[in-house]
Write an enzyme that holds these catalytic residues in place. Structure first.
Site, mmCIF file in Angstrom:
data_model
loop_
_atom_site.group_PDB
_atom_site.id
_atom_site.type_symbol
_atom_site.label_atom_id
_atom_site.label_comp_id
_atom_site.label_asym_id
_atom_site.label_seq_id
_atom_site.Cartn_x
_atom_site.Cartn_y
_atom_site.Cartn_z
ATOM 1 N N HIS A 1 4.561 1.643 -15.069
ATOM 2 C CA HIS A 1 3.872 1.258 -13.830
ATOM 3 C C HIS A 1 2.361 1.087 -14.014
ATOM 4 O O HIS A 1 1.670 0.692 -13.080
ATOM 5 C CB HIS A 1 4.112 2.304 -12.738
ATOM 6 C CG HIS A 1 5.419 2.150 -12.041
ATOM 7 N ND1 HIS A 1 5.665 1.134 -11.145
ATOM 8 C CD2 HIS A 1 6.555 2.865 -12.126
ATOM 9 C CE1 HIS A 1 6.905 1.250 -10.699
ATOM 10 N NE2 HIS A 1 7.469 2.290 -11.282
ATOM 11 N N ARG B 1 6.434 -5.429 -10.227
ATOM 12 C CA ARG B 1 7.055 -4.269 -10.861
ATOM 13 C C ARG B 1 7.471 -4.681 -12.272
ATOM 14 O O ARG B 1 7.794 -5.841 -12.526
ATOM 15 C CB ARG B 1 8.287 -3.824 -10.076
ATOM 16 C CG ARG B 1 7.953 -3.223 -8.737
ATOM 17 C CD ARG B 1 9.212 -2.854 -7.965
ATOM 18 N NE ARG B 1 8.862 -2.374 -6.650
ATOM 19 C CZ ARG B 1 8.683 -3.163 -5.582
ATOM 20 N NH1 ARG B 1 8.859 -4.474 -5.691
ATOM 21 N NH2 ARG B 1 8.341 -2.648 -4.419
ATOM 22 N N LYS C 1 13.906 -5.242 -6.617
ATOM 23 C CA LYS C 1 14.056 -4.036 -5.790
ATOM 24 C C LYS C 1 14.314 -4.378 -4.325
ATOM 25 O O LYS C 1 15.163 -3.775 -3.684
ATOM 26 C CB LYS C 1 12.809 -3.158 -5.920
ATOM 27 C CG LYS C 1 12.949 -1.809 -5.232
ATOM 28 C CD LYS C 1 11.745 -0.922 -5.483
ATOM 29 C CE LYS C 1 11.874 0.393 -4.753
ATOM 30 N NZ LYS C 1 10.708 1.247 -4.963
ATOM 31 N N HIS D 1 3.954 -2.917 0.267
ATOM 32 C CA HIS D 1 4.087 -1.568 0.819
ATOM 33 C C HIS D 1 4.044 -1.623 2.342
ATOM 34 O O HIS D 1 3.441 -2.531 2.914
ATOM 35 C CB HIS D 1 2.936 -0.668 0.342
ATOM 36 C CG HIS D 1 3.094 -0.192 -1.064
ATOM 37 N ND1 HIS D 1 2.127 0.537 -1.714
ATOM 38 C CD2 HIS D 1 4.112 -0.326 -1.949
ATOM 39 C CE1 HIS D 1 2.534 0.820 -2.936
ATOM 40 N NE2 HIS D 1 3.727 0.307 -3.107
ATOM 41 N N TYR E 1 -0.413 5.482 -4.389
ATOM 42 C CA TYR E 1 -0.078 4.623 -5.525
ATOM 43 C C TYR E 1 -1.321 4.295 -6.349
ATOM 44 O O TYR E 1 -1.284 4.224 -7.577
ATOM 45 C CB TYR E 1 0.578 3.344 -5.011
ATOM 46 C CG TYR E 1 1.262 2.532 -6.077
ATOM 47 C CD1 TYR E 1 2.554 2.857 -6.496
ATOM 48 C CD2 TYR E 1 0.650 1.440 -6.664
ATOM 49 C CE1 TYR E 1 3.193 2.116 -7.483
ATOM 50 C CE2 TYR E 1 1.281 0.693 -7.652
ATOM 51 C CZ TYR E 1 2.552 1.038 -8.045
ATOM 52 O OH TYR E 1 3.195 0.312 -9.017
ATOM 53 N N ARG F 1 0.827 -2.458 -13.076
ATOM 54 C CA ARG F 1 0.846 -2.752 -11.634
ATOM 55 C C ARG F 1 -0.187 -1.897 -10.887
ATOM 56 O O ARG F 1 -0.938 -2.385 -10.053
ATOM 57 C CB ARG F 1 2.263 -2.509 -11.102
ATOM 58 C CG ARG F 1 2.457 -2.738 -9.611
ATOM 59 C CD ARG F 1 3.951 -2.730 -9.313
ATOM 60 N NE ARG F 1 4.311 -2.251 -8.007
ATOM 61 C CZ ARG F 1 4.529 -3.025 -6.935
ATOM 62 N NH1 ARG F 1 4.379 -4.329 -7.031
ATOM 63 N NH2 ARG F 1 4.880 -2.497 -5.785
#
Length: 198
Positions: free
Chosen positions: A144, A47, A76, A171, A180, A147
């Site tokens: 983002h 991230r 995170k 994930h 994503y 990534r």
């Protein structure tokens, strides 16, 4: 230019990817830094907050050599993460030389130009990506992007190994990973067109 809200998507086209990299490198005062952030984010699938939080000592040995792996904790999730740096070894060497040329000395891998005692902020990097998008006429770039782009290329080049990509992104569901990656109906149909159902 006023920015509308849009969904950040991975860069799926190699030509556009090359244009983004070239713009990051050549259209900013700290181009080498901006480009290296993008390359590291794309290759490690970290991230943006974790990329910007990297310290110089996370990536380089005391003798200046680029490490093969960096050991960090995801901001995170709080989980330990082992980052494989070999795919961006040359970029990190070039960046290290640039830091020396510019006489920039900071504990942060990607220091702010206005205050090298602090890392570049996420907000600043968003502005860099937004300006890159404006220069190229692309409206889906954001923090983002690197990534998502890295994840998309891994997905494509591992022949759609969703499990591996899920693991890299940390994930817990395939559905969120596919979303994503920007795998929409058009993309699904393109993949299905290549399947031999005979």
């Amino acid at each position: 230019m006023e920015h509308k809200f849009y969904t950040v998507q991975p860069i799926k086209n190699k030509t556009i990817l090359d244009q983004v990299k070239d713009t990051l490198l050549h259209h900013f005062r700290a181009g080498r830094r901006n480009y290296t952030i993008f390359q590291v984010g794309k290759a490690t699938l970290l991230r943006v907050s974790d990329v910007l939080a990297l310290k110089y000592s996370d990536v380089y040995e005391k003798n200046g050599k680029v490490k093969t792996r960096a050991y960090i904790y995801d901001q995170k999730t709080g989980k330990q993460n082992i980052i494989y740096l070999k795919p961006v070894k040359q970029d990190l060497k070039d960046y290290q030389n640039w830091l020396k040329e510019k006489n920039i000395d900071s504990i942060w891998l990607f220091p702010s130009f206005t205050n090298s005692t602090k890392p570049l902020s996420r907000k600043q990097y968003y502005k860099i990506m937004a300006k890159t998008g404006d220069l190229l006429g692309i409206d889906y770039l954001g923090t983002h992007t690197m990534r998502k782009t890295g994840a998309y290329f891994v997905y494509q080049q591992t022949h759609f190994d969703i499990g591996f990509v899920m693991q890299l992104l940390n994930h817990s569901s395939q559905r969120s990973t596919l979303h994503y990656l920007g795998i929409d109906q058009t993309m699904r149909e393109r993949i299905l067109d290549k399947i031999d159902f005979d």
